[in-house]
Write a protein that holds these residues in place. Structure first.
Motif, PDB file in Angstrom:
ATOM      1  N   THR A  29      12.961  11.949 -10.630  1.00 47.48           N
ATOM      2  CA  THR A  29      12.519  10.629 -10.182  1.00 47.48           C
ATOM      3  C   THR A  29      11.528  10.756  -9.040  1.00 47.48           C
ATOM      4  N   LEU A  30      11.855  11.617  -8.087  1.00 43.32           N
ATOM      5  CA  LEU A  30      10.976  11.818  -6.936  1.00 43.32           C
ATOM      6  C   LEU A  30       9.616  12.335  -7.374  1.00 43.32           C
ATOM      7  N   TYR A  31       9.625  13.267  -8.336  1.00 42.48           N
ATOM      8  CA  TYR A  31       8.348  13.770  -8.839  1.00 42.48           C
ATOM      9  C   TYR A  31       7.541  12.661  -9.510  1.00 42.48           C
ATOM     10  N   ASN A  32       8.205  11.913 -10.397  1.00 45.86           N
ATOM     11  CA  ASN A  32       7.505  10.857 -11.138  1.00 45.86           C
ATOM     12  C   ASN A  32       6.897   9.817 -10.205  1.00 45.86           C
ATOM     13  N   ILE A  33       7.679   9.443  -9.186  1.00 46.41           N
ATOM     14  CA  ILE A  33       7.182   8.448  -8.232  1.00 46.41           C
ATOM     15  C   ILE A  33       6.026   9.016  -7.424  1.00 46.41           C
ATOM     16  N   THR A  34       6.165  10.277  -6.995  1.00 45.22           N
ATOM     17  CA  THR A  34       5.087  10.922  -6.250  1.00 45.22           C
ATOM     18  C   THR A  34       3.831  11.040  -7.107  1.00 45.22           C
ATOM     19  N   ASP A  35       4.023  11.432  -8.359  1.00 45.29           N
ATOM     20  CA  ASP A  35       2.921  11.580  -9.301  1.00 45.29           C
ATOM     21  C   ASP A  35       2.162  10.267  -9.469  1.00 45.29           C
ATOM     22  N   MET A  36       2.922   9.178  -9.679  1.00 47.24           N
ATOM     23  CA  MET A  36       2.284   7.882  -9.888  1.00 47.24           C
ATOM     24  C   MET A  36       1.630   7.368  -8.608  1.00 47.24           C
ATOM     25  N   ALA A  37       2.188   7.726  -7.454  1.00 45.16           N
ATOM     26  CA  ALA A  37       1.574   7.313  -6.188  1.00 45.16           C
ATOM     27  C   ALA A  37       0.207   7.981  -6.018  1.00 45.16           C
ATOM     28  N   TRP A  38       0.103   9.273  -6.359  1.00 42.35           N
ATOM     29  CA  TRP A  38      -1.190   9.970  -6.259  1.00 42.35           C
ATOM     30  C   TRP A  38      -2.179   9.423  -7.280  1.00 42.35           C
ATOM     31  N   ILE A  39      -1.701   9.220  -8.516  1.00 47.54           N
ATOM     32  CA  ILE A  39      -2.592   8.683  -9.551  1.00 47.54           C
ATOM     33  C   ILE A  39      -3.022   7.262  -9.195  1.00 47.54           C
ATOM     34  N   GLY A  40      -2.122   6.525  -8.525  1.00 47.04           N
ATOM     35  CA  GLY A  40      -2.445   5.163  -8.123  1.00 47.04           C
ATOM     36  C   GLY A  40      -3.669   5.082  -7.240  1.00 47.04           C
ATOM     37  N   LEU A  41      -3.964   6.166  -6.518  1.00 46.03           N
ATOM     38  CA  LEU A  41      -5.155   6.194  -5.665  1.00 46.03           C
ATOM     39  C   LEU A  41      -6.439   6.208  -6.500  1.00 46.03           C
ATOM     40  N   PHE A 337      15.836  -4.061  -5.958  1.00 48.22           N
ATOM     41  CA  PHE A 337      14.719  -4.554  -6.769  1.00 48.22           C
ATOM     42  C   PHE A 337      14.501  -6.053  -6.573  1.00 48.22           C
ATOM     43  N   ILE A 338      15.594  -6.811  -6.540  1.00 51.90           N
ATOM     44  CA  ILE A 338      15.500  -8.259  -6.467  1.00 51.90           C
ATOM     45  C   ILE A 338      15.122  -8.734  -5.056  1.00 51.90           C
ATOM     46  N   CYS A 339      15.622  -8.035  -4.044  1.00 46.91           N
ATOM     47  CA  CYS A 339      15.421  -8.485  -2.659  1.00 46.91           C
ATOM     48  C   CYS A 339      14.146  -7.938  -2.011  1.00 46.91           C
ATOM     49  N   PHE A 340      13.691  -6.765  -2.438  1.00 44.72           N
ATOM     50  CA  PHE A 340      12.534  -6.142  -1.774  1.00 44.72           C
ATOM     51  C   PHE A 340      11.433  -5.729  -2.748  1.00 44.72           C
ATOM     52  N   PRO A 341      11.033  -6.592  -3.672  1.00 40.18           N
ATOM     53  CA  PRO A 341      10.024  -6.194  -4.669  1.00 40.18           C
ATOM     54  C   PRO A 341       8.641  -5.957  -4.073  1.00 40.18           C
ATOM     55  N   ASN A 342       8.266  -6.755  -3.080  1.00 39.90           N
ATOM     56  CA  ASN A 342       6.938  -6.599  -2.477  1.00 39.90           C
ATOM     57  C   ASN A 342       6.769  -5.260  -1.783  1.00 39.90           C
ATOM     58  N   ALA A 343       7.803  -4.854  -1.062  1.00 43.87           N
ATOM     59  CA  ALA A 343       7.737  -3.584  -0.342  1.00 43.87           C
ATOM     60  C   ALA A 343       7.588  -2.420  -1.302  1.00 43.87           C
ATOM     61  N   ILE A 344       8.250  -2.496  -2.454  1.00 39.37           N
ATOM     62  CA  ILE A 344       8.164  -1.424  -3.455  1.00 39.37           C
ATOM     63  C   ILE A 344       6.793  -1.430  -4.127  1.00 39.37           C
ATOM     64  N   ALA A 345       6.326  -2.614  -4.532  1.00 42.47           N
ATOM     65  CA  ALA A 345       5.048  -2.720  -5.241  1.00 42.47           C
ATOM     66  C   ALA A 345       3.879  -2.256  -4.382  1.00 42.47           C
ATOM     67  N   ASP A 346       3.932  -2.519  -3.070  1.00 39.55           N
ATOM     68  CA  ASP A 346       2.832  -2.146  -2.180  1.00 39.55           C
ATOM     69  C   ASP A 346       2.628  -0.637  -2.085  1.00 39.55           C
ATOM     70  N   ILE A 347       3.657   0.140  -2.429  1.00 32.88           N
ATOM     71  CA  ILE A 347       3.549   1.600  -2.362  1.00 32.88           C
ATOM     72  C   ILE A 347       2.622   2.129  -3.450  1.00 32.88           C
ATOM     73  N   PHE A 348       2.645   1.472  -4.620  1.00 34.55           N
ATOM     74  CA  PHE A 348       1.962   2.005  -5.798  1.00 34.55           C
ATOM     75  C   PHE A 348       0.683   1.270  -6.158  1.00 34.55           C
ATOM     76  N   PHE A 349       0.538   0.052  -5.720  1.00 40.74           N
ATOM     77  CA  PHE A 349      -0.636  -0.729  -6.095  1.00 40.74           C
ATOM     78  C   PHE A 349      -1.386  -1.224  -4.859  1.00 40.74           C
ATOM     79  N   HIS A 350      -2.698  -1.322  -5.005  1.00 40.42           N
ATOM     80  CA  HIS A 350      -3.536  -1.721  -3.878  1.00 40.42           C
ATOM     81  C   HIS A 350      -4.450  -2.889  -4.245  1.00 40.42           C
ATOM     82  N   GLU A 351      -4.289  -3.403  -5.472  1.00 45.67           N
ATOM     83  CA  GLU A 351      -5.050  -4.570  -5.902  1.00 45.67           C
ATOM     84  C   GLU A 351      -4.097  -5.764  -5.971  1.00 45.67           C
TER      85      GLU A 351
END
Length: 446
Positions: A29-41, A337-351
């Motif tokens: 999971t950590l790898y996948n999230i890290t991978d998508m965070a780098w690709i998100g750039l 997921f239900i209480c903190f969706p914005n904080a999670i989404a901001d990590i991976f998306f910038h648009e």
């Protein structure tokens, strides 16, 4: 006998086996999230392309599960009965099948990559190019992933989950180092983008596979994989045994992926941001999915060994302990997921548009996390009993219902309707699988 799961306190035995598996799942999971965070750039178009390519690696895991599940269950049941020689035969056959299917899948993907990617009708040229580049590398060398999954299952069947954990830890570190270097190309390194992400992934898989093979060869500890001959003829008895357990699981996994591909094609009509959200959202959701799947793998080996040894009550108690454990974890993930969706989404998306789409996905999908955890754990238990065909029927029917449900709901609510189709069917599957297990355990023939 070392690796015997039929003796000792149930909770202690399960936790000892499950913790390294869940830790390995967390590493994934950590790898996948890290991978998508780098690709998100690189932007949402690159993420969408990798998301499409990732669909085909996911499809391959369904095929790989035939050798993995068939081998794991048969080996564990043989060990439970004390038949180590037969356990070795099933283990060797599983490795041989895994290697053959991995090579065959790679050849197929390389020949038909354009048609496969074209299925999703990506309108953006950049996303299309990213999908092609990622698929060629990740699927062209998929045999490493096939063998890694099968070896992990066979280690687990013997009660050894520590070796796969250490192998995955080293693989994760490798990935985390290679990702920024190959994706972004700092300093003298070339900027490879999604191609770099694919190279990092297959390199790590090759390393994990190699470490587990070395563990078989170098360690003196008894292992049913010792003496495996890759090119020996597979006896019909072992082939039938693996196929009987493994084919329903493979059909289930591939059907699940195929249904998701159809849904992704529907999602693609809402733009690259929607496809990217589905891809990243799935990786975020793997926080619960991988944990439950890890516990399910441990429970599968536990149930199979105890079923082979005739310990019916121990099977029942082991399942109940697992059900509570993953259920509580799923509830916690749902709350986040239900209480903190914005904080999670901001990590991976910038648009802004992509962030808004991701927030909607996380809130809706959050309601089903506990039920999904229960579903996966129960499938592991039922498979340990050899009931993979039943699991396949229930899963395919209910997962398939997502397509007509998504068509109806998307006509009413747009993209959110597709997310609600996923959530509602997950809730129903969790309830039905749990009821099915308790119904089967009441049968005298089990």
């Amino acid at each position: 006998m070392e690796g015997n799961l039929t003796k000792g306190p149930i909770m202690k035995t399960l936790v000892k086996l499950a913790v390294p598996i869940m830790a390995s799942a967390f590493l994934g999971t950590l790898y996948n999230i890290t991978d998508m965070a780098w690709i998100g750039l690189l932007g949402s178009k690159a993420v969408a392309g990798v998301g499409v390519g990732g669909m085909f690696t996911w499809l391959s895991q369904g095929l790989a599960s035939m050798a993995r599940m068939g081998g794991q269950v048969q080996v564990a049941q043989c060990i439970g009965r004390g038949d180590r020689e037969k356990a070795h035969g099933f283990a060797q056959a599983a490795v041989q099948l895994s290697a053959a299917m991995g090579i065959a899948y790679a050849v197929f993907c390389l020949i038909f990559v354009n048609q496969m990617v074209g299925f999703f009708r990506l309108e953006d040229a950049e996303a299309q190019a990213a999908a092609l580049a990622y698929t060629k590398i990740a699927c062209g060398l998929i045999v490493f992933s096939f063998l890694t999954l099968t070896l992990t299952g066979l280690y687990t069947a013997q009660g050894d989950s520590k070796t796969p954990f250490m192998a995955n830890l080293i693989g994760l570190v490798t990935n985390m180092i290679l990702d920024p270097v190959l994706i972004l190309g700092p300093g003298p390194f070339p900027r490879l983008g999604v191609t770099g992400a694919a190279i990092a992934t297959v390199t790590a898989q090759a390393i994990v596979m190699s470490i587990m093979i070395l563990g078989i060869i170098a360690r003196k500890k008894e292992n049913v994989l010792k003496g495996t001959r890759l090119f020996a003829k597979i006896p019909a008895e072992f082939l039938r045994g693996i196929c009987r357990i493994g084919i329903p699981t493979a059909i289930q996994g591939m059907a699940y992926c195929g249904i998701s591909m159809i849904l992704t094609r529907m999602v693609s009509g809402y733009g690259a941001e929607a496809v990217a959200t589905q891809r990243v959202g799935g990786q975020i959701e793997s926080i619960s999915w991988n944990t439950a799947d890890g516990f399910a793998a441990a429970l599968n080996a536990f149930v199979a060994q105890n079923y082979g040894a005739g310990e019916r009550e121990r099977v029942r108690k082991g399942y109940q302990v697992s059900l509570w454990t993953v259920g509580i974890w799923g509830v916690l993930v749902s709350a986040v997921f239900i209480c903190f969706p914005n904080a999670i989404a901001d990590i991976f998306f910038h648009e802004p548009k992509a962030v808004a789409t991701a927030v909607g996905y996380l809130v809706i999908i959050g309601f089903s996390e506990a039920f999904m955890c229960v579903e996966l754990t129960t499938i592991g238990a039922l498979s340990g009993l050899g009931r993979t065909r039943l699991c396949s029927v229930i899963s395919i029917v209910l997962t398939g219902a997502r397509i007509p449900l998504a068509i109806v709901l998307s006509g009413i609510m747009g993209l959110d309707g597709i997310w609600w189709a996923l959530t509602s069917t997950s809730i129903v599957k969790g309830i039905i699988f749990t009821c099915t297990f308790f119904w089967i355990m009441r049968e005298k023939s089990v």
